[in-house]
Structure formats: structure tokens, C-alpha cells
Scaffold this active site. Structure first.
Site, PDB file in Angstrom:
ATOM      1  N   CYS A   7       0.869  -1.174   0.000  1.00  0.00           N
ATOM      2  CA  CYS A   7       0.000   0.000   0.000  1.00  0.00           C
ATOM      3  C   CYS A   7       0.913   1.232   0.000  1.00  0.00           C
ATOM      4  O   CYS A   7       2.097   1.115  -0.300  1.00  0.00           O
ATOM      5  CB  CYS A   7      -0.990  -0.008   1.166  1.00  0.00           C
ATOM      6  SG  CYS A   7      -0.297   0.196   2.806  1.00  0.00           S
ATOM      7  N   ASN A  65       2.412   1.567   4.236  1.00  0.00           N
ATOM      8  CA  ASN A  65       2.665   0.296   4.909  1.00  0.00           C
ATOM      9  C   ASN A  65       2.352   0.346   6.406  1.00  0.00           C
ATOM     10  O   ASN A  65       3.069  -0.219   7.218  1.00  0.00           O
ATOM     11  CB  ASN A  65       4.114  -0.167   4.668  1.00  0.00           C
ATOM     12  CG  ASN A  65       4.390  -1.602   5.080  1.00  0.00           C
ATOM     13  OD1 ASN A  65       5.496  -1.916   5.517  1.00  0.00           O
ATOM     14  ND2 ASN A  65       3.435  -2.484   4.947  1.00  0.00           N
ATOM     15  N   CYS A 123      -1.431   0.565   7.301  1.00  0.00           N
ATOM     16  CA  CYS A 123      -2.848   0.185   7.443  1.00  0.00           C
ATOM     17  C   CYS A 123      -3.184  -1.066   6.633  1.00  0.00           C
ATOM     18  O   CYS A 123      -3.320  -2.156   7.169  1.00  0.00           O
ATOM     19  CB  CYS A 123      -3.781   1.331   7.031  1.00  0.00           C
ATOM     20  SG  CYS A 123      -3.700   2.790   8.081  1.00  0.00           S
ATOM     21  N   ARG A 124      -3.315  -0.901   5.317  1.00  0.00           N
ATOM     22  CA  ARG A 124      -3.815  -1.987   4.473  1.00  0.00           C
ATOM     23  C   ARG A 124      -2.834  -3.137   4.295  1.00  0.00           C
ATOM     24  O   ARG A 124      -3.191  -4.298   4.507  1.00  0.00           O
ATOM     25  CB  ARG A 124      -4.230  -1.434   3.104  1.00  0.00           C
ATOM     26  CG  ARG A 124      -5.365  -0.430   3.187  1.00  0.00           C
ATOM     27  CD  ARG A 124      -5.599   0.276   1.883  1.00  0.00           C
ATOM     28  NE  ARG A 124      -4.503   1.197   1.606  1.00  0.00           N
ATOM     29  CZ  ARG A 124      -4.359   1.857   0.469  1.00  0.00           C
ATOM     30  NH1 ARG A 124      -5.230   1.685  -0.509  1.00  0.00           N
ATOM     31  NH2 ARG A 124      -3.353   2.696   0.303  1.00  0.00           N
ATOM     32  N   SER A 125      -1.613  -2.837   3.876  1.00  0.00           N
ATOM     33  CA  SER A 125      -0.690  -3.944   3.590  1.00  0.00           C
ATOM     34  C   SER A 125      -0.265  -4.704   4.845  1.00  0.00           C
ATOM     35  O   SER A 125      -0.161  -5.934   4.789  1.00  0.00           O
ATOM     36  CB  SER A 125       0.508  -3.488   2.757  1.00  0.00           C
ATOM     37  OG  SER A 125       1.206  -2.429   3.342  1.00  0.00           O
ATOM     38  N   ASP A 159      -8.062   3.241   1.216  1.00  0.00           N
ATOM     39  CA  ASP A 159      -7.215   3.643   2.332  1.00  0.00           C
ATOM     40  C   ASP A 159      -8.102   4.152   3.471  1.00  0.00           C
ATOM     41  O   ASP A 159      -8.804   5.150   3.312  1.00  0.00           O
ATOM     42  CB  ASP A 159      -6.259   4.741   1.880  1.00  0.00           C
ATOM     43  CG  ASP A 159      -5.177   5.038   2.909  1.00  0.00           C
ATOM     44  OD1 ASP A 159      -5.311   4.609   4.074  1.00  0.00           O
ATOM     45  OD2 ASP A 159      -4.195   5.704   2.530  1.00  0.00           O
TER      46      ASP A 159
END
Length: 158
Positions: free
Chosen positions: A13, A16, A18-20, A129
Site C-alpha cells: 500500500c 505500509n 494500514c492496508r498492507s 485507504d
């Protein structure tokens, strides 16, 4: 590359945090439960949070569903990632474009969108995001990641 030959997965993301890292924690948990021994990591296309732990909101939502974020910290994608990972999953179109721009052409085939593996959320083209939103955004992101992780695992196990 066939998906059944995948031994390593990198989730990407922007920052690095939140999402990934959520995808990292979810996929690590699910692949271990499936008895697979895969190299799993996460990174960002930017180095805004280098060395930071995942966002506390991501951890809270993930841990409430049984995922462990230990050993995960933010880092930026490096050139060796394109060589060392079998598949690199971008969370959104912007991350995908950034990865394609940075990646040697002979490894472009490794870069895919995470949502390509969605099943229940096949109408979602990106993992949004959640950073500037509320708790519901983090829950939805985890729903998308769990769904796409299951889809990817199904492909790898074939």
C-alpha cells in the site's frame, strides 16, 4: 507463473501501516492454518513511516478477529522485492502504477491488484485507504482483505 507455484507474497500500500500490514497479518494467519509454508511480507510505495508498527486502528480491528501483527513494521519497497517475491499485490490503482513504474519490465507479470482475488466483494476494484476515516473503514478494509486472501489461497492450493 501459475498461482499454484507461489511461494512468496508481498502486500503493498502507500505507507505500509494500514492496508498492507493488515493483509500481511491476515494472509500469514490463513496460510498457516491451511498448512502452507509461504514467505509473506508487506511494504509501502513511500517511506513515510519507515520502521513504524502498523496503525493502532488496524491492529485493533485485526486483533479483534484473531490476527497477530507481531514482527510487522513499515518499510519501503526495494528493487530486490521484484526479484524475491513470486507475486506482489497492490491495494489500489495508484500503488499498482507506482509499482509498475519502479519494477523491471521482466517482472511486471508479478504485480497484481489484491482485489483480483475477491470473491464476495468482486465489485470492489480497490482496497480503499482507511487512514483518514473512522472505525467502519478499517472494518471494511479487513472484510475485503479476508475475502481476497481466501480467494488467493484457493488459487494457490489448486
Amino acid at each position: 507463473m501459475t498461482l499454484s507455484s507461489i511461494n512468496s507474497v508481498l502486500f503493498v500500500c502507500l505507507g505500509n501501516i494500514c492496508r498492507s500490514p493488515s493483509a500481511h497479518a491476515v494472509f500469514r494467519h490463513k496460510s498457516e492454518a491451511a498448512g502452507l509454508d509461504l514467505k509473506i511480507d508487506s511494504a509501502g510505495t513511500a517511506a513515510y513511516h519507515q520502521g513504524a508498527k502498523p496503525d493502532g486502528r488496524s491492529q485493533k480491528v485485526g486483533e479483534s478477529r484473531g490476527y497477530n501483527f507481531s514482527g510487522i513494521s513499515a518499510r519501503k519497497v526495494v528493487q530486490s522485492d521484484f526479484e524475491n517475491f513470486d507475486i506482489i499485490l497492490a491495494m489500489d490503482d495508484s500503488n499498482f502504477s507506482d509499482l509498475i513504474s519502479a519494477c523491471p519490465e521482466h517482472h511486471h507479470h508479478k504485480i497484481r491488484l489484491m482485489t483480483e482475488f475477491s470473491q464476495a466483494y468482486a465489485d470492489q476494484s480497490e482496497v480503499p485507504d482507511p487512514y483518514y476515516g473512522g472505525a467502519a473503514g478499517f472494518e471494511f478494509v479487513l472484510d475485503l482483505i479476508e475475502d481476497a486472501s481466501d480467494g488467493l489461497l484457493n488459487q494457490i492450493k489448486k
